[in-house]
Design a protein around this motif. Structure first.
Motif, PDB file in Angstrom:
ATOM      1  N   SER A 117       3.705   9.676  17.558  1.00 37.58           N
ATOM      2  CA  SER A 117       2.879   9.993  16.393  1.00 37.58           C
ATOM      3  C   SER A 117       3.705  10.753  15.373  1.00 37.58           C
ATOM      4  N   ILE A 118       3.222  10.736  14.122  1.00 37.22           N
ATOM      5  CA  ILE A 118       3.858  11.481  13.033  1.00 37.22           C
ATOM      6  C   ILE A 118       2.784  12.323  12.368  1.00 37.22           C
ATOM      7  N   SER A 119       3.053  13.588  12.193  1.00 41.22           N
ATOM      8  CA  SER A 119       2.102  14.470  11.523  1.00 41.22           C
ATOM      9  C   SER A 119       2.798  15.186  10.371  1.00 41.22           C
ATOM     10  N   PHE A 120       2.023  15.575   9.390  1.00 41.64           N
ATOM     11  CA  PHE A 120       2.591  16.284   8.251  1.00 41.64           C
ATOM     12  C   PHE A 120       1.536  17.199   7.636  1.00 41.64           C
ATOM     13  N   PHE A 154      -4.468  25.452  -0.787  1.00 40.58           N
ATOM     14  CA  PHE A 154      -5.197  24.478   0.034  1.00 40.58           C
ATOM     15  C   PHE A 154      -4.210  23.625   0.821  1.00 40.58           C
ATOM     16  N   ASP A 155      -4.299  23.702   2.147  1.00 40.77           N
ATOM     17  CA  ASP A 155      -3.456  22.920   3.038  1.00 40.77           C
ATOM     18  C   ASP A 155      -4.288  21.892   3.793  1.00 40.77           C
ATOM     19  N   SER A 156      -3.684  20.766   4.073  1.00 40.28           N
ATOM     20  CA  SER A 156      -4.311  19.753   4.932  1.00 40.28           C
ATOM     21  C   SER A 156      -3.266  19.225   5.891  1.00 40.28           C
ATOM     22  N   LYS A 157      -3.703  18.894   7.092  1.00 42.24           N
ATOM     23  CA  LYS A 157      -2.811  18.346   8.105  1.00 42.24           C
ATOM     24  C   LYS A 157      -3.245  16.923   8.432  1.00 42.24           C
ATOM     25  N   ILE A 158      -2.291  16.031   8.473  1.00 43.66           N
ATOM     26  CA  ILE A 158      -2.609  14.618   8.698  1.00 43.66           C
ATOM     27  C   ILE A 158      -1.740  14.096   9.838  1.00 43.66           C
ATOM     28  N   ASN A 159      -2.363  13.380  10.747  1.00 45.00           N
ATOM     29  CA  ASN A 159      -1.665  12.783  11.884  1.00 45.00           C
ATOM     30  C   ASN A 159      -1.855  11.271  11.848  1.00 45.00           C
ATOM     31  N   SER A 189       0.843  -1.190   0.000  1.00 44.49           N
ATOM     32  CA  SER A 189       0.000   0.000   0.000  1.00 44.49           C
ATOM     33  C   SER A 189       0.877   1.238   0.000  1.00 44.49           C
ATOM     34  N   THR A 190       0.420   2.262  -0.698  1.00 36.92           N
ATOM     35  CA  THR A 190       1.194   3.492  -0.807  1.00 36.92           C
ATOM     36  C   THR A 190       0.251   4.661  -1.056  1.00 36.92           C
ATOM     37  N   GLY A 191       0.841   5.854  -1.201  1.00 41.35           N
ATOM     38  CA  GLY A 191       0.076   7.018  -1.647  1.00 41.35           C
ATOM     39  C   GLY A 191      -0.892   7.583  -0.647  1.00 41.35           C
ATOM     40  N   GLY A 192      -0.771   7.246   0.654  1.00 40.85           N
ATOM     41  CA  GLY A 192      -1.700   7.793   1.632  1.00 40.85           C
ATOM     42  C   GLY A 192      -1.537   9.296   1.752  1.00 40.85           C
ATOM     43  N   ALA A 193      -2.519  10.050   1.227  1.00 39.83           N
ATOM     44  CA  ALA A 193      -2.420  11.510   1.192  1.00 39.83           C
ATOM     45  C   ALA A 193      -3.757  12.084   0.751  1.00 39.83           C
ATOM     46  N   VAL A 194      -3.905  13.393   0.884  1.00 35.98           N
ATOM     47  CA  VAL A 194      -5.078  14.071   0.331  1.00 35.98           C
ATOM     48  C   VAL A 194      -4.849  14.264  -1.159  1.00 35.98           C
ATOM     49  N   ARG A 195      -5.750  13.722  -1.957  1.00 35.56           N
ATOM     50  CA  ARG A 195      -5.641  13.816  -3.407  1.00 35.56           C
ATOM     51  C   ARG A 195      -6.926  14.411  -3.989  1.00 35.56           C
ATOM     52  N   LEU A 196      -6.844  14.828  -5.246  1.00 38.76           N
ATOM     53  CA  LEU A 196      -7.944  15.577  -5.860  1.00 38.76           C
ATOM     54  C   LEU A 196      -8.724  14.770  -6.880  1.00 38.76           C
ATOM     55  N   GLN A 197      -8.342  13.500  -7.076  1.00 34.60           N
ATOM     56  CA  GLN A 197      -9.058  12.623  -8.010  1.00 34.60           C
ATOM     57  C   GLN A 197      -9.356  11.294  -7.327  1.00 34.60           C
ATOM     58  N   ASN A 198     -10.393  10.645  -7.837  1.00 34.64           N
ATOM     59  CA  ASN A 198     -10.720   9.308  -7.318  1.00 34.64           C
ATOM     60  C   ASN A 198      -9.548   8.351  -7.523  1.00 34.64           C
ATOM     61  N   THR A 199      -8.973   8.388  -8.716  1.00 40.76           N
ATOM     62  CA  THR A 199      -7.869   7.486  -9.065  1.00 40.76           C
ATOM     63  C   THR A 199      -6.787   8.310  -9.752  1.00 40.76           C
ATOM     64  N   PHE A 249      -3.478   1.394  13.445  1.00 37.12           N
ATOM     65  CA  PHE A 249      -3.158   2.810  13.580  1.00 37.12           C
ATOM     66  C   PHE A 249      -4.348   3.631  13.113  1.00 37.12           C
ATOM     67  N   GLN A 250      -4.329   4.904  13.439  1.00 38.67           N
ATOM     68  CA  GLN A 250      -5.385   5.795  12.990  1.00 38.67           C
ATOM     69  C   GLN A 250      -4.785   6.933  12.164  1.00 38.67           C
ATOM     70  N   ILE A 251      -5.596   7.408  11.229  1.00 37.30           N
ATOM     71  CA  ILE A 251      -5.223   8.534  10.377  1.00 37.30           C
ATOM     72  C   ILE A 251      -6.265   9.619  10.609  1.00 37.30           C
ATOM     73  N   VAL A 252      -5.811  10.800  10.992  1.00 31.70           N
ATOM     74  CA  VAL A 252      -6.710  11.919  11.252  1.00 31.70           C
ATOM     75  C   VAL A 252      -6.342  13.068  10.313  1.00 31.70           C
ATOM     76  N   VAL A 253      -7.322  13.546   9.540  1.00 32.31           N
ATOM     77  CA  VAL A 253      -7.133  14.677   8.632  1.00 32.31           C
ATOM     78  C   VAL A 253      -7.785  15.910   9.242  1.00 32.31           C
ATOM     79  N   SER A 254      -7.025  17.001   9.313  1.00 35.75           N
ATOM     80  CA  SER A 254      -7.540  18.256   9.879  1.00 35.75           C
ATOM     81  C   SER A 254      -7.311  19.392   8.892  1.00 35.75           C
ATOM     82  N   LEU A 255      -8.204  20.379   8.957  1.00 35.31           N
ATOM     83  CA  LEU A 255      -8.099  21.555   8.094  1.00 35.31           C
ATOM     84  C   LEU A 255      -8.187  22.819   8.940  1.00 35.31           C
TER      85      LEU A 255
END
Length: 845
Positions: free
Chosen positions: A104-107, A116-121, A73-83, A129-135
């Motif tokens: 924890s690791i945040s970016f 447009f910024d997004s914060k992910i922890n 698995s890869t590419g875990g991030a905020v993206r703008l397309q379905n695929t 593990f858990q993934i939390v997206v904040s704006l």
């Protein structure tokens, strides 16, 4: 039930709970010193690898899972397309924080064009593990319903497996079969440089994949303990098949970010299953092609960090009756740790008796390999017989019942427009440096050349290196093998059909024809010749169908034809800005070709030398006024090669003097890159030159010693974004030339080691990186075969890619990792030289 039974049952349950609790506690993810999460059977990498922009949506970035030893698995991030496709927008990593106290690791990610910024922890939770997206700011209006969190899963890891969404079962499709819809292009988020990966046929529309399924709980591979992953969220999770848009697409889990909301906007709970006390099976590295009896034979055994080393390994010989007989038992020698694994070595050099052997370590037994004087004799044949012919541009290539491709690019090429930043590293500045206007036809280019790699462009720099390597093989070893029919008049190639001419000379001629055509019709060599549209560039079929093979006619409408020309602007573009560094490389290639072709095609040979002299003089003048940049030293290095080749061809001392003027400072600056050029000159220089060069060979030997301490394979393993088989080959060739001149300093083993590495003695697996060479070789790679999950015999892949911080990888079930699995022509040519060099040393010994 009596009291004794109740007490026994209670004790049993209590013991079970204590054991389970201990097991669960031991299996929690921890944040290690390399700043990723780990436990036995699972690593979670969090932006240890970033999108670099060159390949854009490369599948080596973001949040990634290494699941039971395989990156699934890869590419875990905020993206703008379905695929997302390869050329879709990627986010920039603004900052990354590793909080060791809170484990924890945040970016923070940014899409600059949308502000447009997004914060992910990411943090451990339960068994996963858990993934939390904040704006801080709501999703921009233009990205509502588009911005979402994606996590991609490797299709080949989930082929023939099932999934559950909210308990509803389904199978992962072996072949893309999901639904899509069409929207107007005015709604599409722009791709790289305004390009379009979709050939919309002028309809101004694009495809949007629809989800295979959706729900709040997604379970991948519930039947497979090694691939089971559960994702839960209060937000809806959609599962997509990215292969509906691109064959290199992955399965994608995605949740859309809510509109008009700040703070925490999305939370995923991810629980990959891990097998208790899981330990990766040892990887026993050895040469799949076998060994000459006189060679040193050392297996390198790669062990999981939690594995317990075994003190010995056994070598078995197979008899003619099929019986496996123990031939030798050797002690394993501890080497130490490299990257994430521990290593042992097992030396079985004492085996010199010809036969078939296999290695047993613990409960693992390898496939067979041979020990024989002829074991390595023919290992280069598939590369010359099949791979290079398949890569030939402007020819129809046939093999028995198979047509690899028809005659491509009959429509020649157009002058590339000015002031453009293109894909694949191409660009043009404000002038063309030619007499042609933008999009004007340049005649005479539809001849010769090879497809550079898995794509169908001509890259001149790669051509120069390929020609020089082939000439070296001809001059050093007189490779006169003839197994290919090549007819330049009818533009036809037939593999496995001799025609009376040495194939290597025909290949030198073919590459040279394109270089000469560039200079005669343009005035100088060009960066390359490539199709103008992304929807052509990612073409995965017969090369002859990448264009309509009709010259572009601006007086016709797109897709309109008068049978001799076409209004479709699909002809390749020549990127023509002049570069003196490329001029010098071309001089070296043409001059080398002159010598090889003298008795084969004397007219072309004469033309090569005449053009080379002219080009050298012009490049020398251009260099005087060129502005210094970070590539300036390559101009000096390239001139060294040009001056040497001209001196060898002409005997003119002016070239020798210029060569000596340049080579010694270059050796002081970077002997790693220039030693081979100095060694190549030795047969043409005096004894004083050889004496002066010796200290640099001694320095090179110290580098070999450092490599032996750096990694257990003792070769230069690349840690860059492209795997390093080409560097290993070049290193081994340098060792060969150094050994020939200074046998008291460099040993033959330093040459053999390069081939052994290619043939299976390398990290991650023990497969031969040369397709169709060795008992087990690369069967899934990326070349002109493209999307077929197949191979081209004799092609050499880049090899083991080291992903930050410590994961070596080479996928054997997924061809679409360019940096691991894409064939390139110059590696093939240099490999032919190395294989012949090894055989010469073994025959001599």
């Amino acid at each position: 039930m009596n009291l004794k039974k109740i007490n026994t049952l209670f004790c049993f349950l209590l013991s079970f709970l204590i054991i389970s609790e201990t097991s669960l506690f031991a299996q929690k993810l921890t944040l290690n010193e390399k700043e990723y999460f780990e436990k036995a059977g699972l690593n979670v990498l969090v932006f240890n690898n970033e999108y670099n922009g060159f390949f854009f949506d490369e599948k080596t970035a973001g949040i990634e899972l290494i699941h039971h030893g395989v990156r699934t698995s890869t590419g875990g991030a905020v993206r703008l397309q379905n695929t997302p496709e390869q050329w879709d927008l990627i986010p920039t990593l603004v900052e990354k924080n590793v909080d060791k106290a809170n484990k924890s690791i945040s970016f923070t990610l940014r899409y600059e064009v949308y502000n447009f910024d997004s914060k992910i922890n990411v943090s451990p939770e339960g068994d996963g593990f858990q993934i939390v997206v904040s704006l801080d700011q709501p999703v921009p209006e233009s990205l509502k319903g588009r911005a979402g969190f994606n996590l991609e899963f490797l299709p080949s890891a989930y082929f023939e497996k099932s999934y559950l969404i909210d308990g509803k079962p389904a199978n992962f499709p072996l072949y893309p079969s999901g639904n899509t819809t069409i929207q107007s292009s005015k709604n599409k988020i722009p791709q790289f440089g305004g390009h379009n990966t979709f050939d919309d046929r002028g309809l101004d529309e694009y495809i949007i994949p629809k989800p295979l399924s959706q729900g709040k709980t997604l379970v991948l591979a519930p039947e497979d303990p090694e691939r089971y992953v559960k994702i839960e969220s209060e937000s809806e999770i959609m599962l997509f098949d990215g292969r509906n848009l691109a064959q290199n697409g992955w399965f994608i889990a995605r949740s859309i970010l809510p509109a008009n909301k700040t703070g925490e906007v999305l939370r995923w709970h991810v629980e990959p299953n891990t097998i208790e006390n899981w330990v990766r099976k040892p990887n026993i590295g050895f040469s799949q092609a076998g060994y000459h009896p006189d060679q040193k034979k050392v297996a390198v055994i790669e062990l999981d960090q939690n594995d317990t080393p075994i003190k010995d390994a056994s070598i078995y010989k197979l008899t003619a009756s099929g019986e496996k007989v123990k031939h030798l038992t050797v002690n394993t020698e501890k080497w130490g740790k490299y990257l994430r694994y521990n290593y042992l070595k097992a030396d079985f050099s004492s085996i010199t008796e010809p036969g078939l052997y296999c290695i047993e370590y613990g409960n693992q037994t390898t496939n067979t390999f041979s020990v024989d004087e002829s074991a390595l004799k023919n290992v280069w044949h598939p590369t010359l017989d099949v791979f290079l012919p398949v890569q030939m541009d402007h020819m129809k290539v046939n093999e028995a019942y198979l047509t690899w491709h028809g005659e491509p690019f009959k429509d020649d090429a157009l002058q590339a427009p000015v002031n453009i930043e293109f894909f694949d590293g191409y660009s043009m500045d404000s002038v063309t440096d030619t007499k042609y206007k933008p999009l004007e036809r340049i005649p005479g280019l539809a001849v010769g050349g090879w497809f550079d790699a898995g794509d169908y462009d001509i890259q001149t720099g790669t051509h120069c290196r390929t020609i020089q390597s082939l000439v070296d093989s001809w001059e050093y070893f007189k490779v006169n093998r003839d197994q290919t029919f090549i007819d330049q008049k009818t533009r036809y190639v037939d593999i496995h059909r001799p025609d009376g001419d040495p194939d290597i000379l025909q290949q030198i001629e073919h590459g040279t024809l394109n270089l000469v055509a560039q200079i005669e019709n343009i005035g100088h060599p060009v960066r390359g010749i490539i199709v103008p549209r992304l929807h052509q560039y990612h073409h995965l079929g017969d090369a002859s169908t990448e264009t309509d093979n009709l010259p572009y006619n601006p007086n016709l409408k797109p897709y309109e034809t008068d049978d001799v020309s076409s209004g479709t602007l699909d002809d390749r573009w020549a990127f023509t800005n002049r570069n003196y560094r490329l001029d010098f490389s071309t001089v070296a290639a043409l001059t080398a070709a002159n010598r090889a072709l003298k008795d084969y095609n004397s007219e072309l040979a004469e033309k090569c030398l005449r053009l080379a002299k002219k080009l050298y003089a012009e490049a020398t003048e251009i260099m005087k006024t060129a502005k210094p940049d970070r590539y300036s030293r390559w101009g000096r290095f390239n001139e060294i090669a040009a001056a040497l080749q001209l001196y060898i061809a002409t005997g003119d001392n002016a070239y020798a003097e210029r060569y000596e003027e340049l080579i010694w400072p270059a050796l002081e600056e970077s002997s790693e890159w220039t030693l081979s050029m100095a060694l190549h000159a030795l047969p043409h220089m005096d004894e004083k030159f050889k004496e002066k060069l010796e200290k640099y060979v001694v320095k090179h030997k110290s580098g070999i010693t450092e490599l032996e301490a750096e990694n257990p394979y003792g070769v230069p393993v690349s840690t860059r974004g492209w795997a390093g088989n080409s560097g290993v080959i070049d290193w081994a060739i340098t060792n060969y030339m150094a050994h020939k001149a200074y046998p008291q300093i460099i040993e033959p083993e330093h040459v053999y080691r390069g081939l052994n590495y290619l043939f299976g003695c390398h990290p991650y697996s023990n497969i031969s990186f040369v397709s169709a060479v060795g008992t087990k070789s690369k069967k899934v790679a990326y070349g002109s075969n493209r999307a077929d999950f197949s191979f081209i015999a004799g092609g050499i892949v880049p090899g083991v890619l080291i992903l930050n911080p410590d994961f070596p990888e080479n996928k054997e079930d997924w061809p679409f990792f360019w940096g691991e699995n894409e064939y390139i022509i110059d590696i093939g040519a240099s490999y032919i030289y190395l294989a012949n060099a090894v055989n010469e040393l073994l025959d001599k010994n």
